[in-house]
Design an enzyme around this catalytic site. Structure first.
Site, PDB file in Angstrom:
ATOM      1  N   ASP A 140      -1.773  -6.612   8.572  1.00  0.00           N
ATOM      2  CA  ASP A 140      -2.674  -5.285   8.421  1.00  0.00           C
ATOM      3  C   ASP A 140      -3.805  -6.082   7.663  1.00  0.00           C
ATOM      4  OD1 ASP A 140      -3.913  -3.164   7.543  1.00  0.00           O
ATOM      5  OD2 ASP A 140      -2.307  -2.394   6.391  1.00  0.00           O
TER       6      ASP A 140
ATOM      7  N   LYS B 161     -13.812  -0.523   4.938  1.00  0.00           N
ATOM      8  CA  LYS B 161     -14.124  -1.001   3.935  1.00  0.00           C
ATOM      9  C   LYS B 161     -15.500  -2.010   4.168  1.00  0.00           C
ATOM     10  CE  LYS B 161     -10.421   0.451   2.556  1.00  0.00           C
ATOM     11  NZ  LYS B 161      -9.855   1.551   1.392  1.00  0.00           N
TER      12      LYS B 161
ATOM     13  N   TRP C 135       1.009  -1.223  -0.179  1.00  0.00           N
ATOM     14  CA  TRP C 135       0.136   0.027  -0.079  1.00  0.00           C
ATOM     15  C   TRP C 135       0.908   1.214  -0.088  1.00  0.00           C
ATOM     16  CZ3 TRP C 135      -2.135   2.600   4.863  1.00  0.00           C
ATOM     17  CH2 TRP C 135      -3.050   3.430   4.577  1.00  0.00           C
TER      18      TRP C 135
HETATM   19  C1  LMR Z   1      -6.649   2.777  -0.965  1.00  0.00           C
HETATM   20  O1  LMR Z   1      -5.476   2.062  -1.006  1.00  0.00           O
HETATM   21  O2  LMR Z   1      -6.904   3.275  -1.901  1.00  0.00           O
HETATM   22  C2  LMR Z   1      -7.384   3.054   0.389  1.00  0.00           C
HETATM   23  O3  LMR Z   1      -6.678   2.228   1.261  1.00  0.00           O
HETATM   24  C3  LMR Z   1      -7.492   4.562   0.498  1.00  0.00           C
HETATM   25  C4  LMR Z   1      -6.290   5.027   1.194  1.00  0.00           C
HETATM   26  O4  LMR Z   1      -6.410   5.720   2.188  1.00  0.00           O
HETATM   27  O5  LMR Z   1      -5.367   5.039   0.478  1.00  0.00           O
END
Ligand code: LMR
Length: 396
Positions: free
Chosen positions: A211, A246, A130
């Protein structure tokens, strides 16, 4: 003092939202931020949440401070949801949980907690991970390194390389694993692969930080927690960060949880005192509203069932979108094999195009996805998929 500042670039994910909102193209498509969308492009409030909101408004009697732990009932229910209510670690009283401002808040609390345990710990994240993981942990002063994970060419896991890297990580460090619905790749560990990763974790002695931002979006609430539950059964210590953004659709309420599992109940109490100190020093205590809604839902058998049903609708719709896009690309005469999209899990997949092609999709077709070609699959619908497939075929 402010003269020393230089401007930061827009966030690679959230920045897209602003651009999308300003775009006036009638066929614009938002595949950027990971939010669930219904067939007409809305992100609805779940019916179970609406009911819980009504019930809370009627029964709430005070807005007094809630304390750094947040709501104890929410914490218990979230712990049971993640670990399962008969888990040996729960029965042995080894887990402590605090409510946090979203999953991101949980991660920041975890980061500060790790620093209290060992200021020199390195945090290992999957390559890729992420987009906010690295910045978030580095902002807390933690060194972040990567282990191999996704093979962009074969669209599969680099599992052997991942295992080799984990086998070199020592007991002072922390390894971040995605419980399910890997963000950004959609490429999850199978249960057998989890078992292997858990054996390596136990052998090497590093601390797993799992996570879990998408519980219920992969195969189901219990299925998606396989890695969490097995890991907790086989290691002495772990950290879990979860999010209700989510699966409860509570994005803007900012509610999540950070759980720590210690070797025994006494050690868990010590770790918990540190966790509470960390919370107090960052934001004092979490917001209460989202937790109140989640605990109302999870604490009532009928509302919980309604939530599970609504979650199933969201999960099935995203999976349907995956297959629908693959079919439409074939219909457009695209020769490249995109079947991997249908086999991946959760909210995201990489389309597998380069940054220039991503930019062309945005500039010439008003289709928004992250620069890495990560698509939020929930943004696809029956009404936009033909335009999407045609545009992708054009840029290919
Ligand atoms: C994403 O990856 O799009 C979501 O988890 C929202 C974010 O805060 O990045």
């Amino acid at each position: 003092m402010f003269n020393a500042l230089t401007a930061m670039p827009a966030d690679p994910i959230l920045g897209l939202l602003t651009q999308y909102r300003q775009d006036t193209h009638p066929q614009k498509i938002d595949l950027g931020v990971g939010v669930y969308k219904d067939p007409i492009g809305n992100t609805p409030i779940l019916d179970c949440v609406k009911t819980a909101e009504r019930l809370r408004t009627e029964s709430e009697t005070t807005k007094v401070y809630i304390g750094p732990t947040g709501s104890p009932q929410f914490n218990t229910l979230m712990t049971e949801l993640a670990f399962g209510n008969t888990h040996s670690a729960l029965i042995a009283d080894r887990i402590r949980t605090v409510s946090t401002p979203g999953g991101t808040g949980a991660l920041r609390v975890a980061a500060e907690f790790i620093k209290s345990c060992n200021p020199n710990a390195v945090l290992w994240v999957s390559d890729p991970t992420w987009a906010n993981h690295t910045g978030l942990f580095e902002a807390a002063g933690i060194t972040v390194k990567t282990y191999p994970y996704y093979d962009y060419d074969s669209k599969s896991l680099k599992f052997d390389e991942m295992k080799a890297a984990l086998n070199n990580i020592g007991s002072d460090d922390v390894v971040l694993l995605h419980a399910c619905c890997h963000n950004p790749s959609g490429m999850d560990l199978t249960n057998d692969q989890w078992d292997e990763v858990i054996s390596i974790t136990a052998k090497q002695g590093f601390t797993p930080l799992i996570d879990m931002a998408y519980q219920g979006f992969g195969d189901g609430v219990d299925e998606d927690a396989y890695g969490v539950r097995q890991m907790a059964a086989q290691v002495e210590e772990m950290i879990l960060c979860s999010s209700c953004s989510k699966n409860f659709g509570l994005y803007r309420e900012r509610i999540g949880a950070c759980s720590i599992m210690a070797k025994d109940s006494t050690k868990a109490n010590i770790a918990f005192s540190v966790l509470l100190y960390v919370v107090r020093c960052i934001y004092s205590m979490p917001p209460a509203h989202g937790a109140a809604l989640v605990e109302t839902i999870l604490g009532d058998a009928q509302l919980k069932q309604q939530w599970l049903d609504e979650l199933t609708v969201m999960r099935n719709r995203i999976n349907g979108n995956r297959q629908m896009l693959v079919n439409k690309l074939i219909e457009q005469g695209v020769k490249q094999d995109f079947s991997f999209i249908a086999n991946q899990k959760g909210m995201f997949s990489f389309l597998g195009i380069n940054a220039e092609q991503v930019e062309t999709l945005k500039k010439e077709h008003s289709i928004y996805m992250v620069g890495s070609s990560r698509m939020s699959i929930a943004g696809i619908s029956e009404t936009n998929v033909d335009y999407l497939a045609k545009s992708i075929a054009t840029i290919l």
